[in-house]
Design an enzyme around this catalytic site. Structure first.
Site, short mmCIF file in Angstrom:
data_model
loop_
_atom_site.label_atom_id
_atom_site.label_comp_id
_atom_site.label_asym_id
_atom_site.label_seq_id
_atom_site.Cartn_x
_atom_site.Cartn_y
_atom_site.Cartn_z
N CYS A 116 40.01 72.97 -35.31
CA CYS A 116 41.06 73.85 -34.77
C CYS A 116 42.11 73.10 -33.96
O CYS A 116 43.20 73.60 -33.74
CB CYS A 116 40.43 74.95 -33.93
SG CYS A 116 39.14 75.81 -34.82
N HIS A 257 45.62 78.39 -29.92
CA HIS A 257 44.74 78.61 -31.06
C HIS A 257 44.19 80.03 -30.99
O HIS A 257 43.72 80.48 -29.95
CB HIS A 257 43.60 77.58 -31.03
CG HIS A 257 42.55 77.85 -32.04
ND1 HIS A 257 42.84 78.12 -33.35
CD2 HIS A 257 41.19 77.92 -31.94
CE1 HIS A 257 41.72 78.34 -34.02
NE2 HIS A 257 40.71 78.24 -33.17
N ASN A 287 40.83 83.84 -37.20
CA ASN A 287 40.86 82.43 -36.82
C ASN A 287 41.12 81.59 -38.07
O ASN A 287 40.28 81.53 -38.95
CB ASN A 287 39.51 82.08 -36.18
CG ASN A 287 39.40 80.65 -35.72
OD1 ASN A 287 40.21 79.80 -36.12
ND2 ASN A 287 38.39 80.35 -34.90
O1 UT7 Z 1 37.82 78.14 -33.78
C1 UT7 Z 1 36.81 77.41 -33.16
C2 UT7 Z 1 36.50 77.98 -31.90
N1 UT7 Z 1 35.67 79.14 -32.08
C3 UT7 Z 1 35.61 80.00 -31.13
O2 UT7 Z 1 36.31 79.86 -30.15
C4 UT7 Z 1 34.61 81.11 -31.23
C5 UT7 Z 1 33.93 81.27 -29.90
N2 UT7 Z 1 32.95 82.31 -29.87
C6 UT7 Z 1 33.29 83.63 -29.92
O3 UT7 Z 1 34.44 83.98 -30.11
C7 UT7 Z 1 32.19 84.63 -29.65
O4 UT7 Z 1 31.07 83.98 -29.13
C8 UT7 Z 1 31.77 85.43 -30.90
C9 UT7 Z 1 32.90 86.39 -31.30
C10 UT7 Z 1 31.46 84.49 -32.05
C11 UT7 Z 1 30.55 86.27 -30.58
O5 UT7 Z 1 30.80 87.13 -29.48
P1 UT7 Z 1 29.77 87.18 -28.28
O6 UT7 Z 1 30.26 88.22 -27.37
O7 UT7 Z 1 29.61 85.79 -27.74
O8 UT7 Z 1 28.48 87.72 -28.98
P2 UT7 Z 1 27.05 87.02 -29.11
O9 UT7 Z 1 27.11 85.87 -30.05
O10 UT7 Z 1 26.55 86.78 -27.73
O11 UT7 Z 1 26.24 88.19 -29.77
C12 UT7 Z 1 26.05 89.43 -29.11
C13 UT7 Z 1 25.34 90.37 -30.06
C14 UT7 Z 1 24.12 89.73 -30.73
O12 UT7 Z 1 23.14 90.72 -30.83
P3 UT7 Z 1 21.90 90.73 -29.80
O13 UT7 Z 1 21.25 89.39 -29.95
O14 UT7 Z 1 22.52 90.93 -28.47
O15 UT7 Z 1 21.10 91.88 -30.29
C15 UT7 Z 1 24.63 89.38 -32.11
O16 UT7 Z 1 23.61 89.34 -33.07
O17 UT7 Z 1 26.22 90.74 -31.14
C16 UT7 Z 1 25.58 90.50 -32.38
N3 UT7 Z 1 26.59 90.17 -33.38
C17 UT7 Z 1 27.23 91.10 -34.11
N4 UT7 Z 1 27.13 92.45 -34.14
C18 UT7 Z 1 27.94 93.11 -35.00
C19 UT7 Z 1 27.07 88.94 -33.72
N5 UT7 Z 1 28.01 89.07 -34.67
C20 UT7 Z 1 28.12 90.40 -34.92
C21 UT7 Z 1 28.93 91.15 -35.80
N6 UT7 Z 1 28.81 92.50 -35.80
N7 UT7 Z 1 29.84 90.57 -36.63
#
Ligand code: UT7
Length: 330
Positions: A116, A257, A287
């Site tokens: 990125c 980004h 993204n």
């Molecule tokens: O371009 C390179 C740089 N990339 C980034 O900057 C991405 C950085 N990361 C993020 O933007 C976020 O961490 C995400 C959008 C990827 C995830 O958001 P989050 O608030 O950090 O969620 P999490 O990974 O902590 O997951 C929370 C919950 C989990 O369920 P449990 O374990 O709490 O039951 C996940 O399994 O959300 C669940 N989850 C989803 N639920 C519905 C993860 N993906 C999804 C989804 N739909 N697509």
């Protein structure tokens, strides 16, 4: 002697025509429009048609940028292509781009893999060649065809990314007080494994097993990346502003980004630059990794959001993890 500065004299972009909405993704994985919008800010993303390669999108973005700059492919002295989704592992995607746009043989063309942060790394490399007098006109591309390396069974990743290309056309200029003021690049290789495509390289060559195990797709520890993104993007922004003796209020426009709206909100707070100074298109494209800054800038320029004399800050972070910033006077 008058100082040569690197100016962006043209921008171009190309986004694939196919739109994949959050509602479409609800049919593929266990997710919801509500979750995706709330956690990321993304509503839809573009997906390239079969038969389109990364270099096809990149070539279109460069041609659009050259058109704005009033230059021809023959005028280019160098093509730098930031991508982690090349046409093939060998040769460089930039070589295909060079041929597709009809640039000349003495226009060295190469790829950089800074994920990125690719467009900022590319900008920095081009700036060095231009200020050092080795190149006059350089195309820097950020392009990704991420849909080909996404696992549409993995809700952690497939809802986040999209396909697209953007380009900066750069030129050496002696106009006082315009152009790139500084670039700042960082890498923390100890975090290399938090965002990767595990198989298909020398560490784990492609095999039937790697395909069965879905190791040729993007794997990401999202929460970890998020944590570093907020901290390091803010640090990089502050480094650029401080290096040029400005303060946050002096910044007129931010091209960041586009990975997650919550990250941008947190960075905006940390650096004390209001979000309305950010160009935002995450909602429509998701993204697009290295393409995201040049696409956003191109949209901003064509929409008349960028004015001569504006102080512009660019910030990006991604796989590597690699991140950086650039400060320029438009
Ligand atoms: O371009 C390179 C740089 N990339 C980034 O900057 C991405 C950085 N990361 C993020 O933007 C976020 O961490 C995400 C959008 C990827 C995830 O958001 P989050 O608030 O950090 O969620 P999490 O990974 O902590 O997951 C929370 C919950 C989990 O369920 P449990 O374990 O709490 O039951 C996940 O399994 O959300 C669940 N989850 C989803 N639920 C519905 C993860 N993906 C999804 C989804 N739909 N697509």
């Amino acid at each position: 002697m008058t100082e040569i500065r690197t100016r962006i004299v043209g921008t171009g972009s190309y986004v694939a025509e196919g739109v994949l909405t959050n509602a479409d993704l609800e049919k593929l994985v266990d997710t919801s429009d509500e979750w995706i919008v709330e956690r990321t800010g993304i509503r839809e993303r573009r997906i390239a048609k079969d038969g389109i390669a990364t270099s096809d999108m990149a070539a279109q973005a460069v041609l659009n940028g050259l058109d704005m700059a009033g230059l021809k492919p023959d005028d280019l002295d160098m093509i730098i292509c930031g991508t982690v989704t090349p046409d093939r592992p060998l040769p460089a995607t930039a070589a295909y781009v060079q041929h597709k746009i009809g640039a000349k043989n003495n226009c060295p063309s190469f790829d950089i893999a800074a994920a990125c942060a690719g467009s900022i790394y590319g900008l920095s490399i081009a700036d060095s060649f231009i200020r050092g007098g080795q190149a006059k006109n350089v195309a820097v591309i950020g392009v990704e065809l991420l849909s080909r390396v996404l696992d549409f069974e993995d809700r952690n990743t497939c809802v986040l990314f999209g396909d697209g290309a953007g380009a900066f056309i750069l030129r050496g200029d002696t106009a006082e007080n315009r152009g790139i003021l500084s670039t700042h690049k960082f890498t923390d290789g100890s975090l290399a494994n938090i965002l990767k495509i595990p198989a298909g390289g020398s560490a784990m060559p492609a095999s039937k097993q790697t395909v069965t195990d879905r190791l040729h797709y993007v794997h990401m520890e999202g929460r970890e990346v998020y944590r570093y993104a907020v901290r390091y993007l803010a640090d990089a922004a502050k480094a650029a502003i401080a290096a040029n003796d400005f303060s946050a209020e002096d910044v007129d426009i931010v091209v960041a980004h586009q990975a997650n709206m919550r990250i941008l909100e947190a960075v905006s707070k940390r650096v004390s630059i209001p979000l309305d100074k950010f160009i935002l298109n995450l909602e429509r494209f998701g993204n697009t990794s290295s393409a995201s800054i040049p696409i956003a800038l191109d949209e901003g320029v064509r929409a008349g959001r960028v004015n001569e004399g504006d102080l512009m800050l660019m910030i990006a972070l991604g796989g590597g993890i690699s991140w950086g910033s650039a400060l320029l006077r438009w």
